[in-house]
Design a protein around this motif. Structure first.
Motif, PDB file in Angstrom:
ATOM      1  N   THR A  96     -15.068   0.054  -0.689  1.00 14.33           N
ATOM      2  CA  THR A  96     -14.413   0.707   0.438  1.00 14.33           C
ATOM      3  C   THR A  96     -15.489   1.182   1.390  1.00 14.33           C
ATOM      4  O   THR A  96     -16.433   1.867   0.988  1.00 14.33           O
ATOM      5  CB  THR A  96     -13.568   1.913  -0.022  1.00 14.33           C
ATOM      6  OG1 THR A  96     -12.479   1.439  -0.812  1.00 14.33           O
ATOM      7  CG2 THR A  96     -13.007   2.671   1.181  1.00 14.33           C
ATOM      8  N   ASN A 118     -11.974  -2.978   1.417  1.00 16.84           N
ATOM      9  CA  ASN A 118     -11.133  -2.074   2.192  1.00 16.84           C
ATOM     10  C   ASN A 118     -11.982  -1.470   3.299  1.00 16.84           C
ATOM     11  O   ASN A 118     -13.095  -0.993   3.038  1.00 16.84           O
ATOM     12  CB  ASN A 118     -10.596  -0.940   1.318  1.00 16.84           C
ATOM     13  CG  ASN A 118      -9.575  -1.422   0.301  1.00 16.84           C
ATOM     14  OD1 ASN A 118      -9.178  -2.583   0.284  1.00 16.84           O
ATOM     15  ND2 ASN A 118      -9.157  -0.530  -0.576  1.00 16.84           N
ATOM     16  N   SER A 120     -11.924   1.458   6.220  1.00 14.31           N
ATOM     17  CA  SER A 120     -11.237   2.634   6.741  1.00 14.31           C
ATOM     18  C   SER A 120     -11.207   2.572   8.258  1.00 14.31           C
ATOM     19  O   SER A 120     -12.252   2.570   8.907  1.00 14.31           O
ATOM     20  CB  SER A 120     -11.947   3.907   6.275  1.00 14.31           C
ATOM     21  OG  SER A 120     -11.948   3.984   4.870  1.00 14.31           O
ATOM     22  N   ASP A 122      -8.596   4.250  11.190  1.00 20.86           N
ATOM     23  CA  ASP A 122      -7.390   5.053  11.408  1.00 20.86           C
ATOM     24  C   ASP A 122      -6.738   4.821  12.760  1.00 20.86           C
ATOM     25  O   ASP A 122      -5.612   5.279  12.983  1.00 20.86           O
ATOM     26  CB  ASP A 122      -7.733   6.541  11.287  1.00 20.86           C
ATOM     27  CG  ASP A 122      -8.335   6.870   9.935  1.00 20.86           C
ATOM     28  OD1 ASP A 122      -7.804   6.387   8.917  1.00 20.86           O
ATOM     29  OD2 ASP A 122      -9.352   7.585   9.893  1.00 20.86           O
ATOM     30  N   LYS A 156      -8.661  -5.530   3.886  1.00 16.83           N
ATOM     31  CA  LYS A 156      -7.492  -4.642   3.969  1.00 16.83           C
ATOM     32  C   LYS A 156      -7.898  -3.415   4.767  1.00 16.83           C
ATOM     33  O   LYS A 156      -8.957  -2.837   4.525  1.00 16.83           O
ATOM     34  CB  LYS A 156      -6.984  -4.229   2.591  1.00 16.83           C
ATOM     35  CG  LYS A 156      -5.775  -3.291   2.656  1.00 16.83           C
ATOM     36  CD  LYS A 156      -5.085  -3.162   1.314  1.00 16.83           C
ATOM     37  CE  LYS A 156      -5.866  -2.327   0.340  1.00 16.83           C
ATOM     38  NZ  LYS A 156      -5.899  -0.882   0.713  1.00 16.83           N
ATOM     39  N   ASN A 158      -7.422   0.414   5.758  1.00 15.07           N
ATOM     40  CA  ASN A 158      -6.892   1.688   5.288  1.00 15.07           C
ATOM     41  C   ASN A 158      -6.811   2.663   6.450  1.00 15.07           C
ATOM     42  O   ASN A 158      -7.819   2.872   7.144  1.00 15.07           O
ATOM     43  CB  ASN A 158      -7.791   2.303   4.209  1.00 15.07           C
ATOM     44  CG  ASN A 158      -7.654   1.624   2.864  1.00 15.07           C
ATOM     45  OD1 ASN A 158      -6.756   0.813   2.647  1.00 15.07           O
ATOM     46  ND2 ASN A 158      -8.539   1.955   1.946  1.00 15.07           N
ATOM     47  N   THR A 185      -2.862  -0.504   4.675  1.00 16.83           N
ATOM     48  CA  THR A 185      -2.374   0.560   3.802  1.00 16.83           C
ATOM     49  C   THR A 185      -2.451   1.891   4.533  1.00 16.83           C
ATOM     50  O   THR A 185      -3.489   2.228   5.117  1.00 16.83           O
ATOM     51  CB  THR A 185      -3.197   0.643   2.500  1.00 16.83           C
ATOM     52  OG1 THR A 185      -2.941  -0.519   1.712  1.00 16.83           O
ATOM     53  CG2 THR A 185      -2.801   1.864   1.686  1.00 16.83           C
ATOM     54  N   ILE A 187      -2.181   6.067   4.231  1.00 18.73           N
ATOM     55  CA  ILE A 187      -2.530   7.044   3.198  1.00 18.73           C
ATOM     56  C   ILE A 187      -2.206   8.446   3.699  1.00 18.73           C
ATOM     57  O   ILE A 187      -2.568   8.815   4.821  1.00 18.73           O
ATOM     58  CB  ILE A 187      -4.036   6.973   2.862  1.00 18.73           C
ATOM     59  CG1 ILE A 187      -4.437   5.534   2.497  1.00 18.73           C
ATOM     60  CG2 ILE A 187      -4.388   7.943   1.743  1.00 18.73           C
ATOM     61  CD1 ILE A 187      -5.937   5.331   2.391  1.00 18.73           C
ATOM     62  N   ALA A 230      -1.423   2.199  -4.402  1.00 20.22           N
ATOM     63  CA  ALA A 230      -0.540   1.818  -3.294  1.00 20.22           C
ATOM     64  C   ALA A 230       0.705   1.088  -3.793  1.00 20.22           C
ATOM     65  O   ALA A 230       0.642   0.283  -4.719  1.00 20.22           O
ATOM     66  CB  ALA A 230      -1.291   0.947  -2.290  1.00 20.22           C
ATOM     67  N   TYR A 232       3.428  -1.580  -2.336  1.00 23.78           N
ATOM     68  CA  TYR A 232       3.390  -2.547  -1.237  1.00 23.78           C
ATOM     69  C   TYR A 232       4.777  -3.078  -0.888  1.00 23.78           C
ATOM     70  O   TYR A 232       5.660  -3.188  -1.737  1.00 23.78           O
ATOM     71  CB  TYR A 232       2.493  -3.732  -1.610  1.00 23.78           C
ATOM     72  CG  TYR A 232       1.022  -3.384  -1.615  1.00 23.78           C
ATOM     73  CD1 TYR A 232       0.271  -3.450  -0.448  1.00 23.78           C
ATOM     74  CD2 TYR A 232       0.389  -2.977  -2.784  1.00 23.78           C
ATOM     75  CE1 TYR A 232      -1.072  -3.118  -0.447  1.00 23.78           C
ATOM     76  CE2 TYR A 232      -0.956  -2.645  -2.797  1.00 23.78           C
ATOM     77  CZ  TYR A 232      -1.674  -2.718  -1.621  1.00 23.78           C
ATOM     78  OH  TYR A 232      -3.005  -2.375  -1.623  1.00 23.78           O
TER      79      TYR A 232
END
Length: 329
Positions: A96, A118, A120, A122, A156, A158, A185, A187, A230, A232
């Protein structure tokens, strides 16, 4: 490895550093004090500890931080663990990251055996990105994302759901992820560590977000699982998946298969509890062999709690005093 509740522990998340080149508002205070270098495990020590977990049945390792890719020489650890991928070893080695270092390191990650990462991210708005990360540049992270894709890594995205910050962007992010072949995903923010501001102002339940998304997108049930928390669904219009990590509105502890190792050798059996085991002491004790190290790990797993008890509110201190960057995101 089985915990007291019969859950098989097969997933280890390893924080290789508490340092990060960003200061995301939900993760860190702006003026952070980081651990002195002498307290950190060496890369060789981290690899030995990971090897002990693999010998005990862990088949998935995720390297995290802080920002794992800012640790000097970290590719050595990726290469060492990557050599353990195969029968009787790891099924997956992943990471990540905030994406800032991927333009330089994506190809090497793929060569080391990483196939899925992953990132990050936002927001897709440059000004919001700068505000959330305090000094990050969106372009740098996006360049990293596309470098990872070009290197052959499955990406992916996040995104932490932040009330009044990015809650208007999820339709745009779904469309963008669909265009570029990424899963997404969402969160819920978690009450970990003292930060500037009040998490009550940040918290946005994903149950609310999902209802909003269902007004525009067709969300279909999915049995897909990556071994993490998670849940899905498949977005019919894009063909990509959307995951929901809901530590606040839906406790996902019943299927927990993971533990977290910090860069100092502390093993947290639960993200939301303070109980921990010191693995640095046996690791550095010359009288403790690999069997003794595995025994120390098994003793810790025997204390794994049933679940966390996160609470967010104006009258509540952080449920856990340590920052996510210390535990491993």
């Amino acid at each position: 490895m089985l915990d007291p509740f019969g859950r098989r522990i097969s997933y280890l998340r390893v924080s290789v550093t508490d340092r990060c080149d960003l200061r995301c508002v939900y993760c860190m205070a702006e003026d952070m004090t980081f651990l002195p270098k002498k307290e950190l495990l060496t890369l060789e020590e981290l690899e030995r500890l990971c090897g002990a977990f693999i010998d005990l049945g862990v088949d998935k390792i995720r390297l995290t931080g802080g920002e794992p890719l800012v640790r000097r020489g970290v590719m050595q650890l990726f290469q060492g663990l990557g050599s353990r991928i195969g029968a009787g070893g790891l099924k997956e080695l992943t990471v990540t990251t905030n994406g800032t270092q991927l333009t330089k390191m994506a190809d090497d990650l793929f060569k080391a055996g990483v196939r899925r990462i992953n990132v990050s991210l936002d927001t897709l708005d440059p000004e919001t990105f700068a505000a959330v990360t305090r000094w990050g540049k969106l372009e740098q992270t996006l360049d990293g994302v596309f470098a990872a894709k070009a290197a052959g890594l499955q990406v992916k995205i996040n995104a932490v759901a932040l009330k009044g910050v990015n809650e208007h962007e999820y339709d745009r992010m779904i469309a963008w992820c669909g265009e570029h072949g990424f899963d997404l995903t969402l969160i819920e923010t978690m009450p970990m560590g003292d930060i500037t501001g009040d998490r009550t102002d940040q918290y946005l339940p994903l149950s609310t977000i999902r209802r909003r998304l269902a007004e525009r997108w067709t969300l279909l049930p999915s049995a897909h699982s990556t071994g993490g928390p998670a849940r899905y669904e498949t977005i019919q219009e894009t063909g990509r998946r959307i995951g929901f990590i809901t530590p606040m509105t839906h406790n996902f502890c019943e299927s927990c298969n993971r533990v977290r190792l910090t860069c100092t050798g502390t093993l947290y059996m639960c993200l939301g509890q303070e109980d921990a085991a010191d693995l640095r002491a046996p690791l550095r004790d010359p009288s403790v062999d690999d069997t003794g190290l595995r025994d120390a790990i098994l003793s810790a797993i025997a204390r794994k709690p049933k679940g966390h008890d996160f609470v967010i509110g104006r009258n509540h201190a952080p449920s856990v005093g340590r920052h996510m960057s210390v535990t491993g995101g």
